[in-house]
Design a protein around this motif. Structure first.
Motif, mmCIF file in Angstrom:
data_model
loop_
_atom_site.group_PDB
_atom_site.id
_atom_site.type_symbol
_atom_site.label_atom_id
_atom_site.label_comp_id
_atom_site.label_asym_id
_atom_site.label_seq_id
_atom_site.Cartn_x
_atom_site.Cartn_y
_atom_site.Cartn_z
ATOM 1 N N ASP A 40 0.681 -1.343 0.094
ATOM 2 C CA ASP A 40 -0.200 -0.223 0.181
ATOM 3 C C ASP A 40 1.006 1.506 0.000
ATOM 4 N N GLU A 41 -0.025 2.637 -0.434
ATOM 5 C CA GLU A 41 0.756 3.376 0.127
ATOM 6 C C GLU A 41 1.749 4.084 0.866
ATOM 7 N N ARG A 42 1.292 3.582 1.871
ATOM 8 C CA ARG A 42 2.335 4.319 3.414
ATOM 9 C C ARG A 42 3.473 3.407 3.636
ATOM 10 N N ASP A 43 3.733 1.684 3.589
ATOM 11 C CA ASP A 43 4.113 0.925 3.270
ATOM 12 C C ASP A 43 5.199 0.662 2.627
ATOM 13 N N ALA A 44 4.812 1.055 0.949
ATOM 14 C CA ALA A 44 5.938 1.706 -0.493
ATOM 15 C C ALA A 44 6.663 2.969 -0.276
ATOM 16 N N ASN A 45 6.180 4.205 0.874
ATOM 17 C CA ASN A 45 6.966 5.074 1.044
ATOM 18 C C ASN A 45 7.551 4.781 2.153
ATOM 19 N N LEU A 46 7.510 3.702 2.950
ATOM 20 C CA LEU A 46 8.529 3.708 4.124
ATOM 21 C C LEU A 46 9.577 2.722 3.390
ATOM 22 N N VAL A 47 9.832 2.070 2.725
ATOM 23 C CA VAL A 47 10.396 1.216 2.202
ATOM 24 C C VAL A 47 11.352 1.727 0.662
ATOM 25 N N ALA A 48 10.792 2.824 0.557
ATOM 26 C CA ALA A 48 10.916 4.051 -0.564
ATOM 27 C C ALA A 48 12.452 4.423 0.321
ATOM 28 N N ASP A 49 11.720 5.577 1.018
ATOM 29 C CA ASP A 49 12.730 6.245 1.987
ATOM 30 C C ASP A 49 13.601 5.133 2.584
ATOM 31 N N ALA A 50 13.130 4.484 3.874
ATOM 32 C CA ALA A 50 14.400 3.813 4.152
ATOM 33 C C ALA A 50 15.611 3.596 2.956
ATOM 34 N N LEU A 51 15.274 2.625 2.008
ATOM 35 C CA LEU A 51 16.401 3.090 0.367
ATOM 36 C C LEU A 51 17.246 4.279 -0.062
ATOM 37 N N GLN A 52 16.121 4.533 -0.149
ATOM 38 C CA GLN A 52 16.737 6.703 -0.141
ATOM 39 C C GLN A 52 18.052 7.126 0.465
ATOM 40 N N ARG A 53 17.844 6.910 2.098
ATOM 41 C CA ARG A 53 18.732 6.895 3.550
ATOM 42 C C ARG A 53 19.660 6.301 2.553
ATOM 43 N N ALA A 54 19.462 4.793 2.706
ATOM 44 C CA ALA A 54 21.072 3.971 2.147
ATOM 45 C C ALA A 54 21.777 4.967 0.944
ATOM 46 N N GLY A 55 21.287 5.656 0.213
ATOM 47 C CA GLY A 55 21.696 6.276 -0.984
ATOM 48 C C GLY A 55 21.933 5.663 -1.643
ATOM 49 N N MET A 56 20.287 4.617 -1.909
ATOM 50 C CA MET A 56 19.616 3.865 -3.581
ATOM 51 C C MET A 56 18.792 4.740 -3.892
ATOM 52 N N ASP A 57 18.715 4.576 -5.611
ATOM 53 C CA ASP A 57 17.986 5.385 -5.899
ATOM 54 C C ASP A 57 16.661 4.566 -6.134
ATOM 55 N N ALA A 58 16.158 4.803 -5.346
ATOM 56 C CA ALA A 58 14.810 3.726 -5.100
ATOM 57 C C ALA A 58 14.120 4.538 -6.036
ATOM 58 N N THR A 59 13.026 3.902 -6.686
ATOM 59 C CA THR A 59 11.750 4.790 -6.591
ATOM 60 C C THR A 59 10.100 4.095 -6.737
ATOM 61 N N LYS A 60 9.025 4.839 -6.405
ATOM 62 C CA LYS A 60 7.730 4.158 -6.121
ATOM 63 C C LYS A 60 6.873 4.025 -7.605
ATOM 64 N N GLU A 61 6.425 3.530 -7.606
ATOM 65 C CA GLU A 61 5.720 2.530 -9.068
ATOM 66 C C GLU A 61 4.668 1.929 -8.934
ATOM 67 N N LEU A 62 3.262 2.329 -9.643
ATOM 68 C CA LEU A 62 2.381 1.655 -9.505
ATOM 69 C C LEU A 62 3.152 0.299 -9.967
ATOM 70 N N ASP A 63 2.311 -0.983 -9.111
ATOM 71 C CA ASP A 63 2.856 -2.263 -9.301
ATOM 72 C C ASP A 63 1.751 -2.867 -9.962
ATOM 73 N N PRO A 64 2.420 -3.102 -11.637
ATOM 74 C CA PRO A 64 1.220 -3.920 -12.815
ATOM 75 C C PRO A 64 0.985 -5.206 -12.113
ATOM 76 N N ALA A 65 1.016 -5.802 -11.129
ATOM 77 C CA ALA A 65 0.347 -7.684 -11.146
ATOM 78 C C ALA A 65 -0.298 -7.461 -9.649
ATOM 79 N N THR A 66 -0.867 -6.204 -8.967
ATOM 80 C CA THR A 66 -1.943 -5.874 -8.403
ATOM 81 C C THR A 66 -2.326 -4.480 -8.257
#
Length: 260
Positions: A31-57
């Motif tokens: 869901d959007e909240r969990d996706a934001n948490l995951v993307a934020d954690a990865l970006q804080r780790a210096g990774m180029d993480a992007t959130k996009e709509l899941d084509p499977a769900t």
């Protein structure tokens, strides 16, 4: 014109395919909240993480990272217990799993649903990475002459940073307010801090397909490859179109020469 249009369409499809091949999903169905948490954690780790709509769900999101960063990204998510675990609530638990549930099973499902609802509530607090709630609520027996056993609760809060985002007193108030038989004094709260993600320097190596480049150069390389692909496909389309026109002119000239 039809050939040129098809060539341009094919060029853009090839570019999109090339760019998609450079990234990999590390978490999906969020869901959007969990996706934001995951993307934020990865970006804080210096990774180029992007959130996009899941084509499977439908209505869900997935997190994409450069393919070379995928193993490190999975390690970061495992270290921070992301994405969060969601236990079923009362509405999802009571009356499920048995055609004619017994009183004991209904009570167990009710307690499990309470735990799930409390975990969801605590997880909505800013800074909380995850919450686990364990309730010990004995089932009352109207036939027993002994006094009812005391109900207790244990709560584990995982958070990021040096300071807990919520106080023990507030957590005890939330739990005791949701379960009438539990007083704040009977709630044990454990706070577990998670270390901040280590920032990856910009000079670290990532991969664009089989090519290893620095992270700062990856975007430029992808752009250069995309432009080169478009130019090559456009050139192929132009040569094909010129060849077809030349062939038609030659056919017309041959027909005129053979005429009366």
């Amino acid at each position: 014109m039809g050939i040129a249009s098809a060539a341009r369409t094919g060029a853009w499809v090839a570019v999109l395919t090339l760019l998609a091949a450079c990234t990999a999903p590390v978490s999906a169905g969020l869901d959007e909240r969990d996706a934001n948490l995951v993307a934020d954690a990865l970006q804080r780790a210096g990774m180029d993480a992007t959130k996009e709509l899941d084509p499977a769900t439908e209505g869900r999101y997935r997190i994409m990272v450069p393919r070379g960063d995928a193993p490190a990204a999975i390690s970061v998510l495992r270290e921070h217990d992301l994405p969060p675990r969601h236990a079923p609530g009362i509405a999802d638990s009571v009356g499920k799993g048995s055609l004619v549930p017994s009183q004991l099973s209904e009570h167990a499902q009710y307690v499990a649903g309470l735990c799930g609802d409390l975990e969801r509530t605590l997880s909505t607090i800013d800074g909380v990475l995850g919450a686990r709630v364990h309730l010990s609520v004995p089932m009352p027996s109207p036939l027993s002459e002994r006094p009812p056993e005391k109900s207790t609760a244990s709560v584990l809060i995982k958070y990021a940073g040096a300071t807990p985002p919520v106080s023990d007193l507030a957590v005890k108030g939330i739990v005791s307010g949701a379960v009438a038989s539990i007083s704040p004094e009977d709630v044990t709260v454990v706070m577990l801090a998670r270390p901040a993600a280590t920032v990856v320097p910009d000079r670290s190596i990532t991969y664009v397909g089989p090519i290893a480049v620095t992270r700062a150069s990856a975007a430029w390389l992808r752009g250069g490859l995309a432009i080169t692909t478009v130019l090559l496909l456009s050139l192929v389309a132009a040569v094909t179109l010129l060849w077809l026109r030349t062939r038609r002119l030659l056919a017309a000239a041959t027909g005129s020469a053979e005429g009366p």
